[in-house]
Structure formats: structure tokens, C-alpha cells
Scaffold this motif. Structure first.
Motif, PDB file in Angstrom:
ATOM      1  N   GLU A  38       0.832  -1.207   0.000  1.00 17.02           N
ATOM      2  CA  GLU A  38       0.000   0.000   0.000  1.00 17.02           C
ATOM      3  C   GLU A  38       0.867   1.258   0.000  1.00 17.02           C
ATOM      4  OE1 GLU A  38      -2.932   2.336   3.110  1.00 17.02           O
ATOM      5  OE2 GLU A  38      -2.979   0.138   3.115  1.00 17.02           O
ATOM      6  N   VAL A  39       1.915   1.260   0.818  1.00 20.06           N
ATOM      7  CA  VAL A  39       2.828   2.411   0.853  1.00 20.06           C
ATOM      8  C   VAL A  39       3.493   2.592  -0.513  1.00 20.06           C
ATOM      9  CG1 VAL A  39       5.000   3.260   1.830  1.00 20.06           C
ATOM     10  CG2 VAL A  39       3.248   2.297   3.336  1.00 20.06           C
TER      11      VAL A  39
ATOM     12  N   LEU B 213       4.350   4.909  -6.183  1.00 19.40           N
ATOM     13  CA  LEU B 213       4.274   4.662  -7.619  1.00 19.40           C
ATOM     14  C   LEU B 213       3.288   5.606  -8.296  1.00 19.40           C
ATOM     15  CD1 LEU B 213       5.120   2.956 -10.050  1.00 19.40           C
ATOM     16  CD2 LEU B 213       3.300   1.329  -9.445  1.00 19.40           C
ATOM     17  N   CYS B 214       2.130   5.795  -7.688  1.00 18.43           N
ATOM     18  CA  CYS B 214       1.136   6.710  -8.267  1.00 18.43           C
ATOM     19  C   CYS B 214       1.667   8.145  -8.314  1.00 18.43           C
ATOM     20  CB  CYS B 214      -0.170   6.638  -7.478  1.00 18.43           C
ATOM     21  SG  CYS B 214      -1.100   5.092  -7.723  1.00 18.43           S
ATOM     22  N   GLU B 215       2.395   8.532  -7.275  1.00 18.43           N
ATOM     23  CA  GLU B 215       2.991   9.878  -7.281  1.00 18.43           C
ATOM     24  C   GLU B 215       4.021  10.022  -8.393  1.00 18.43           C
ATOM     25  OE1 GLU B 215       2.292  12.692  -5.597  1.00 18.43           O
ATOM     26  OE2 GLU B 215       0.540  11.539  -4.926  1.00 18.43           O
TER      27      GLU B 215
ATOM     28  N   HIS C 133       9.140   1.183 -17.531  1.00 18.12           N
ATOM     29  CA  HIS C 133       9.867  -0.051 -17.219  1.00 18.12           C
ATOM     30  C   HIS C 133      10.495  -0.039 -15.820  1.00 18.12           C
ATOM     31  CE1 HIS C 133      12.820  -3.370 -18.752  1.00 18.12           C
ATOM     32  NE2 HIS C 133      12.564  -3.504 -17.465  1.00 18.12           N
ATOM     33  N   TYR C 134      11.455   0.843 -15.586  1.00 17.52           N
ATOM     34  CA  TYR C 134      12.228   0.739 -14.344  1.00 17.52           C
ATOM     35  C   TYR C 134      11.544   1.381 -13.152  1.00 17.52           C
ATOM     36  CZ  TYR C 134      15.818  -1.494 -17.030  1.00 17.52           C
ATOM     37  OH  TYR C 134      16.494  -2.399 -17.820  1.00 17.52           O
ATOM     38  N   ILE C 135      10.568   2.273 -13.399  1.00 20.24           N
ATOM     39  CA  ILE C 135       9.765   2.749 -12.264  1.00 20.24           C
ATOM     40  C   ILE C 135       8.958   1.582 -11.704  1.00 20.24           C
ATOM     41  CG2 ILE C 135       7.919   4.316 -11.529  1.00 20.24           C
ATOM     42  CD1 ILE C 135       8.783   6.234 -13.711  1.00 20.24           C
ATOM     43  N   MET C 136       8.342   0.802 -12.617  1.00 27.30           N
ATOM     44  CA  MET C 136       7.553  -0.355 -12.193  1.00 27.30           C
ATOM     45  C   MET C 136       8.438  -1.393 -11.506  1.00 27.30           C
ATOM     46  SD  MET C 136       4.338   0.070 -13.121  1.00 27.30           S
ATOM     47  CE  MET C 136       3.739  -1.598 -13.096  1.00 27.30           C
ATOM     48  N   THR C 137       9.599  -1.673 -12.095  1.00 27.28           N
ATOM     49  CA  THR C 137      10.480  -2.698 -11.534  1.00 27.28           C
ATOM     50  C   THR C 137      11.000  -2.283 -10.161  1.00 27.28           C
ATOM     51  OG1 THR C 137      11.157  -3.257 -13.796  1.00 27.28           O
ATOM     52  CG2 THR C 137      12.487  -4.138 -12.013  1.00 27.28           C
TER      53      THR C 137
ATOM     54  N   LEU D 170      -3.336   1.410  -9.765  1.00 32.25           N
ATOM     55  CA  LEU D 170      -2.995   2.170 -10.973  1.00 32.25           C
ATOM     56  C   LEU D 170      -4.229   2.471 -11.815  1.00 32.25           C
ATOM     57  CD1 LEU D 170       0.348   0.452 -12.048  1.00 32.25           C
ATOM     58  CD2 LEU D 170       0.054   2.792 -11.192  1.00 32.25           C
ATOM     59  N   LEU D 171      -5.100   1.454 -11.971  1.00 32.18           N
ATOM     60  CA  LEU D 171      -6.310   1.667 -12.774  1.00 32.18           C
ATOM     61  C   LEU D 171      -7.299   2.580 -12.060  1.00 32.18           C
ATOM     62  CD1 LEU D 171      -7.036   0.373 -15.614  1.00 32.18           C
ATOM     63  CD2 LEU D 171      -5.012  -0.519 -14.484  1.00 32.18           C
TER      64      LEU D 171
END
Length: 493
Positions: free
Chosen positions: A151-152, A157-159, A172-176, A457-458
Motif C-alpha cells: 500500500e505504501v 508509484l502513483c505519485e 519499465h524501471y519505475i515499475m520494476t 494504478l487503474l
């Protein structure tokens, strides 16, 4: 006199040709196909089937020609491949005690040396896997819940996506990094900022190594390691990348050793250091710093690459199928709204979202072949004899696309996981994490991550293609099957 005359007429060329013929005959005799061994294409003397690509598309073609159990020869080693849900289930479940051990895979053995969790066998493997399972649960669900970690990270990630302000970018690397931070929090006790250059480099090195590990040139190393280790090629890059990754992981372990307090274990590494003290009288269990390093690599890779690749495929599918993206968002809006993040308790009330995640895993086909197992005893599979020590690889992609198990196997169709009333339904042929005793150790964590990251994300963004550049649905095949690099727009909702 006859022999003397024979030797007198032999020159260097004649001796060379005779030696070569004898070598060929020796290879043919020594590597004769065992009786009732699975069929397969004709193998070249000495080389075997080295010119037959060991990729899932080629394996599908060979299964069509030779049946669901067939064989190849790489150098002098014979390998058996198993295709289709029925036969894979028999190998992984019905005969789970026959195919548990792991053969030596030279490319990875040079890195892990038979230690850790993924490449070890016997008593050491049992003790290491049991310890990892127990302590991943403890640090994930005891002191702090894994859901809280995720959750944190969802917020971070959303920010990060919001900071792109709807501009085209490569996720790619933000997600990874985001996914890797979950297992890092459990193993190291901390996360890494998305701007951290050292962790970013490790992610890139690991991605490149896994990509190169599936190349035909690298597979030659597994067939002829004694020769190939002296020759240039992508296998050298794989090993160089892993050396740098191991150096990074070793620094983390050394920091823990300096700060270690046996009365206050903070994470997996601290707990492992305590276990090393307890198991000094049991060296066969392998609790030492070398095995800790191998285990740490196993956990970081298992907890990062597969899940992050799945999430990137999810973005590719949502961009290519906007009508499905809209249905997911409508369901999330109806059940969760916009005032809070989705939680695991929401999952039963989000069947369509859950179905889309499962269909992403199926069609994304993240690990088409997986790591081979080894027959621990003489066995029979599909009516064929499998001698002890033979490497056996299950073709997971043949299960995920089995025409006898899926209504529309070649179509991205979330309805595969919904019953007639729109409720989520499990499918027996859904085996992205394998099955049996070697089932992926990161499966529980991966399931949580995929749901929470995807739903969050969605909930916050609509994903669109860069004008004129729709992400490709064709994968890039290495050890994993990953999306081609793509840019997208994340438009806040």
C-alpha cells in the motif's frame, strides 16, 4: 608386415581423419538413445541439437511433431520436454517425487554454485526453502503486513506517475523498482528511491542478464561450458552482470553483519545470520554467508522480475484494449471509489479486475519454459522411459495456451476466468507459478502485488498510447517473455 605397411602409408591427414571417424563412432555409440526414450529430431554427432532453438515457439512445433513428451540433445546431454496441461500435470503433481531435483545448469551454476533456493538440491534445498518460507511469512505478515508494504509503495508509484503530468514516458524501471521495493523491505529492511542510481543499475543489469540468458548463443554455454568459458559471447556479459549484482548484495549483507543484534532481527538477512549461529553443528544445511548471498539473489529476483514484467504486460493490454480498461475502472469505481486505495478485502468484490490480472498472466506468458528439473530416479512419463539424472523441462506456455483447456486460447479474454454469473472462477490449467514441490516461492507475494498495484494504478490513471505508437503485443524472449520497450501516457482520472 600388414600392420607395418599400414602405418608406413599413414600421414598426418590420414591419422587426423581416422581419429575424427573414431571420435564420431565413439560419440554415436556412447550417446545412443536409450530404449523407449522420448522421440525427437535427429542429433548431430558431438553437437547434438545445438542448432535447434530452445524457445517456447520451437518447442510448441516439436510437440506437434513428436508428441507431448519429446527429447533433444545438447552436446552429450539429453533433455526431455513436456507439453500440454495433461502431461505437465502428471510430471509436476502425479509424479512430484520423481522430478524434484534440479540439474546443473552451467550458465547459472557459475553464479550460484548449487547454493541458495532455486538451484540447490536435497537436504540443503529443503532446509533453505523451509527457512525462507517461514521467515518471509514472519517478516511479511507478523511484524508488518506485506499488504501495508505494498500500500505504501502504491502511493509512491502513483505519485511518480503523476509527476509525468500525462507526458509520454517509459514505465519499465519505475515499475520494476516499485515491485522490487516490496521484497527489498522484507529482505534488506528498507526500500530504494526511484532515483537511486545504484539500485537502478542493479535492475538494469538483472534485466539484461535475463534477456541474454535466453539467447541461442548463451545456450551454447550450457551445451559446452568447458569450451565456451574461454570464448567471448553474451554468456560472458551474463556472468559479469551477476558478479556486479552479487557485489551489491554482499555490501547489504556486510552492513547487516556490522549492525546485527540477535535479540532484534529486523529482516530476512538478520534472521539468517541468527540461523547461521544455530546451525553451526549442521554444515549440510548450508547456513553460511555464501549460501546467504545465493538466497538473497534468489529472493530478490523471484520477488522482482516476474511480477514487474506481468504488470508491464498489464499496461500493454490495457492500452491495446481500452474497452477492457474501462470495464476494470468502472468496477473499481463502483466497489472502492476514489477516497481510498483498494485492499485485499476488495478482491472478492472485484471479479472482473481479478480476471483481467489472471488473463494477463496467461497471455503474457512470462516464464514460458522455466527452469528444468531432473529425474531423481528411473521414471516413466507418457509411456516413455526417463533415466535417472535426465533433465526434464515443462513447457508452461503449452499449458497456458492449451486448446483443450481454454475456449479462445490465442485471444486476450478475461471471460476465461468468469463463470456464467460473472463471478471469478479458478482454472486448473492456470499454472504460471508451476506446481508441486518446486512451486515458485514468491507466489503468495506475487498474487498480492499484482492485485494491489494493478487495481491502484487503474483507480488513479487511464493509460493511453503515445499517438501513432501502440505498444506491441509481441514479446521479447529471453529467460522471461517481456514486452518490447514502450512509452505511454498515464492520464490522471
Amino acid at each position: 608386415m600388414i600392420f607395418q605397411a599400414f602405418f608406413d602409408c599413414m600421414n598426418f591427414t590420414s591419422w587426423f581423419l581416422l581419429s575424427f571417424v573414431l571420435l564420431i563412432l565413439s560419440d554415436v555409440i556412447r550417446n545412443r538413445r536409450p530404449r523407449n526414450f522420448p522421440p525427437g529430431p535427429w542429433a548431430l554427432p558431438l553437437l547434438g541439437n545445438v542448432f535447434t532453438g530452445v524457445d517456447y515457439k520451437t518447442m510448441h512445433e516439436l510437440a506437434q511433431k513428436y508428441g507431448p513428451v519429446f527429447s533433444l540433445r545438447r552436446g552429450s546431454e539429453r533433455m526431455v520436454f513436456v507439453a500440454g496441461y495433461k502431461m505437465v500435470k502428471e510430471a509436476l503433481v502425479s509424479q512430484l517425487d520423481s522430478f524434484v531435483d534440479r540439474p546443473i545448469i552451467p550458465l547459472f551454476h557459475a553464479v550460484l554454485k548449487g547454493l541458495g533456493i532455486s538451484m540447490s538440491n536435497g537436504y540443503l534445498w529443503k532446509k533453505q526453502r523451509k527457512f525462507a518460507n517461514t521467515h518471509l511469512r514472519y517478516f511479511g505478515e507478523g511484524q508488518k503486513s506485506l499488504e501495508k508494504y505494498i500500500e505504501v509503495e502504491c502511493n509512491f508509484l502513483c505519485e511518480a506517475f503523476k509527476e509525468e503530468q500525462g507526458r509520454p514516458f517509459n514505465p519499465h524501471y519505475i515499475m520494476t523498482n516499485a515491485v522490487g521495493n516490496i521484497i527489498s523491505s522484507v529482505v534488506f529492511g528498507h526500500r530504494f528511491e526511484y532515483t537511486d542510481p545504484s539500485f537502478r543499475k542493479i535492475l538494469e543489469l538483472d534485466n539484461d542478464a535475463l534477456l541474454l540468458a535466453g539467447s541461442a548463443q548463451t545456450q551454447l554455454y550450457d551445451a559446452f561450458p568447458g569450451l565456451m568459458k574461454y570464448l567471448p559471447g553474451p554468456h560472458q556479459t551474463v556472468h559479469a552482470n551477476y558478479r556486479e549484482i552479487m557485489t551489491f548484495l554482499n555490501r547489504e549483507i556486510e552492513k547487516h553483519q556490522e549492525e546485527w543484534n540477535p535479540d532484534d532481527p529486523r529482516d530476512f538477512i538478520d534472521a539468517y545470520l541468527s540461523e547461521m549461529e544455530k546451525k553451526k553443528e549442521d554444515p549440510r544445511a548450508g547456513f553460511n554467508t555464501e549460501t546467504l548471498l545465493a538466497c538473497t539473489l534468489d529472493l530478490i529476483e523471484a520477488g522482482t522480475e516476474t511480477s514487474s514484467t506481468t504488470l508491464r504486460w498489464a499496461l500493454v493490454f490495457m492500452i491495446n484494449y481500452p474497452e477492457i480498461q474501462e470495464k476494470v475502472q468502472a468496477e473499481i469505481d463502483r466497489v472502492v471509489g476514489q477516497s481510498r486505495l483498494p485492499t485485499l478485502t476488495d478482491r472478492p468484490k472485484l471479479p472482473y479486475t481479478d480476471a483481467v490480472i489472471h488473463e494477463t498472466q496467461r497471455v503474457g506468458n512470462i516464464v514460458p519454459l522455466g527452469l528444468p528439473k531432473m529425474a531423481s530416479k528411473d521414471s516413466t512419463l507418457g509411456g516413455y522411459f526417463i533415466p535417472k539424472g535426465t533433465a526434464v523441462t515443462t513447457i508452461l506456455s503449452s499449458v497456458l495456451f492449451d486448446k483443450n483447456e481454454w475456449e479462445t486460447p490465442d485471444v486476450f479474454n478475461p471471460e476465461h476466468f468468469l463463470d456464467s454469473e460473472g463471478k471469478f472462477q479458478k482454472r486448473d490449467a492456470f499454472l504460471p507459478f508451476l506446481a508441486g514441490k518446486r512451486v515458485c516461492i514468491g507466489e503468495p507475494l506475487a498474487k498480492m502485488e499484482l492485485f494491489l498495484f494493478f487495481a491502484s494504478l487503474l483507480q488513479h490513471f487511464t493509460f493511453r498510447p503515445v499517438p501513432g505508437k501502440m505498444p506491441s503485443l509481441e514479446g521479447v524472449l529471453g529467460f522471461n517473455n517481456s514486452p518490447e520497450e514502450f512509452r505511454m501516457q498515464a492520464v490522471p482520472r
